[in-house]
Design a protein around this motif. Structure first.
Motif, PDB file in Angstrom:
ATOM      1  N   UNK A 140       8.168  19.921 -21.014  1.00  0.00           N
ATOM      2  CA  UNK A 140       6.842  19.299 -21.051  1.00  0.00           C
ATOM      3  C   UNK A 140       6.665  18.236 -19.969  1.00  0.00           C
ATOM      4  N   UNK A 141       7.771  17.783 -19.381  1.00  0.00           N
ATOM      5  CA  UNK A 141       7.680  16.821 -18.289  1.00  0.00           C
ATOM      6  C   UNK A 141       6.888  17.365 -17.113  1.00  0.00           C
ATOM      7  N   UNK A 142       6.881  18.677 -16.965  1.00  0.00           N
ATOM      8  CA  UNK A 142       6.086  19.302 -15.900  1.00  0.00           C
ATOM      9  C   UNK A 142       4.608  19.059 -16.156  1.00  0.00           C
ATOM     10  N   UNK A 143       4.173  19.290 -17.389  1.00  0.00           N
ATOM     11  CA  UNK A 143       2.767  19.080 -17.741  1.00  0.00           C
ATOM     12  C   UNK A 143       2.391  17.601 -17.639  1.00  0.00           C
ATOM     13  N   UNK A 144       3.298  16.735 -18.066  1.00  0.00           N
ATOM     14  CA  UNK A 144       3.030  15.300 -17.970  1.00  0.00           C
ATOM     15  C   UNK A 144       2.880  14.868 -16.519  1.00  0.00           C
ATOM     16  N   UNK A 145       3.752  15.373 -15.657  1.00  0.00           N
ATOM     17  CA  UNK A 145       3.690  14.999 -14.240  1.00  0.00           C
ATOM     18  C   UNK A 145       2.419  15.530 -13.586  1.00  0.00           C
ATOM     19  N   UNK A 146       2.082  16.786 -13.839  1.00  0.00           N
ATOM     20  CA  UNK A 146       0.845  17.337 -13.275  1.00  0.00           C
ATOM     21  C   UNK A 146      -0.367  16.545 -13.740  1.00  0.00           C
TER      22      UNK A 146
ATOM     23  N   UNK B 291       4.751   5.991  -7.600  1.00  0.00           N
ATOM     24  CA  UNK B 291       4.392   6.701  -8.824  1.00  0.00           C
ATOM     25  C   UNK B 291       4.421   8.222  -8.626  1.00  0.00           C
ATOM     26  N   UNK B 292       3.777   8.757  -7.570  1.00  0.00           N
ATOM     27  CA  UNK B 292       3.840  10.220  -7.387  1.00  0.00           C
ATOM     28  C   UNK B 292       5.258  10.743  -7.193  1.00  0.00           C
ATOM     29  N   UNK B 293       6.093  10.011  -6.477  1.00  0.00           N
ATOM     30  CA  UNK B 293       7.470  10.468  -6.250  1.00  0.00           C
ATOM     31  C   UNK B 293       8.253  10.501  -7.557  1.00  0.00           C
ATOM     32  N   UNK B 294       8.094   9.489  -8.371  1.00  0.00           N
ATOM     33  CA  UNK B 294       8.797   9.462  -9.652  1.00  0.00           C
ATOM     34  C   UNK B 294       8.295  10.557 -10.587  1.00  0.00           C
ATOM     35  N   UNK B 295       7.012  10.840 -10.560  1.00  0.00           N
ATOM     36  CA  UNK B 295       6.475  11.907 -11.409  1.00  0.00           C
ATOM     37  C   UNK B 295       6.961  13.274 -10.926  1.00  0.00           C
TER      38      UNK B 295
ATOM     39  N   UNK C 227       0.824  -1.211   0.000  1.00  0.00           N
ATOM     40  CA  UNK C 227       0.000   0.000   0.000  1.00  0.00           C
ATOM     41  C   UNK C 227       0.860   1.263   0.000  1.00  0.00           C
ATOM     42  N   UNK C 228       1.924   1.261   0.783  1.00  0.00           N
ATOM     43  CA  UNK C 228       2.832   2.414   0.789  1.00  0.00           C
ATOM     44  C   UNK C 228       3.491   2.603  -0.570  1.00  0.00           C
ATOM     45  N   UNK C 229       3.866   1.510  -1.199  1.00  0.00           N
ATOM     46  CA  UNK C 229       4.471   1.596  -2.531  1.00  0.00           C
ATOM     47  C   UNK C 229       3.472   2.145  -3.535  1.00  0.00           C
TER      48      UNK C 229
END
Length: 174
Positions: free
Chosen positions: A145-151, A11-15, A4-6
């Motif tokens: 564009x990685x900013x937009x992809x992450x958001x 995913x959010x940390x990597x983004x 559950x922690x993973x």
């Protein structure tokens, strides 16, 4: 509990890392995409994802990889952006892919318009000493564009099976 922690953090940390990396260096390391792909497979297998569902997710990632690398070949996006977008599609599958792409288009368009406007003004002297700001402000540089992809990915992620499968009772502080 570890699963559950993973699901909650990986995913959010990597983004977030991908967005910060693109903002500060205008590049996204291949390690981010590889970590997203590896994380997907580890969590899918550990969480008991059905084989047909896993194949559907792989299909979504493959489709977006082809589309994104076509955009890369045309010079419209960077290679790191293409790989991260395909990795996100792997996580989301076809069920959430269109929402992700819609958000990516909207956030990417807004980011592009904002940067084009800001680049029309001179960078204040005190900020010009910051190499990353000078690079971001340079009219010849691209759009991170990685900013937009992450958001976009972080907007869609709470609606996915990954988050819905989390047992919050085990994560609650007692």
């Amino acid at each position: 509990m570890i699963l559950d922690l993973a699901r909650l953090l990986l995913f959010p940390a990597l983004m977030a890392f991908a967005a910060a990396s693109d903002l500060f260096t205008m590049t996204i390391s291949n390690r981010v995409s590889l970590a997203l792909v590896a994380g997907f497979f580890v969590l899918a297998l550990a969480g008991g994802m059905a084989p047909y569902e896993m194949l559907s997710h792989i299909g979504a990632g493959a489709v977006l990889l082809v589309v994104a690398f076509t955009c890369f070949a045309m010079g419209w996006v960077g290679g790191g952006d293409a790989k991260v977008a395909a990795s996100v599609a792997l996580w989301f599958g076809f069920a959430h892919l269109m929402n992700f792409l819609l958000y990516a288009s909207l956030f990417g368009g807004a980011l592009t318009l904002l940067l084009l406007q800001v680049r029309q003004w001179p960078l204040p002297y005190g900020l010009a000493a910051q190499a990353w700001l000078a690079r971001l402000h340079d009219k010849e540089s691209g759009i991170p564009y990685g900013i937009a992809l992450a958001l976009s990915a972080l907007m869609v992620y709470p609606e996915t099976e990954w988050v819905k499968a989390i047992d919050l009772t085990h994560l609650a502080l007692r």
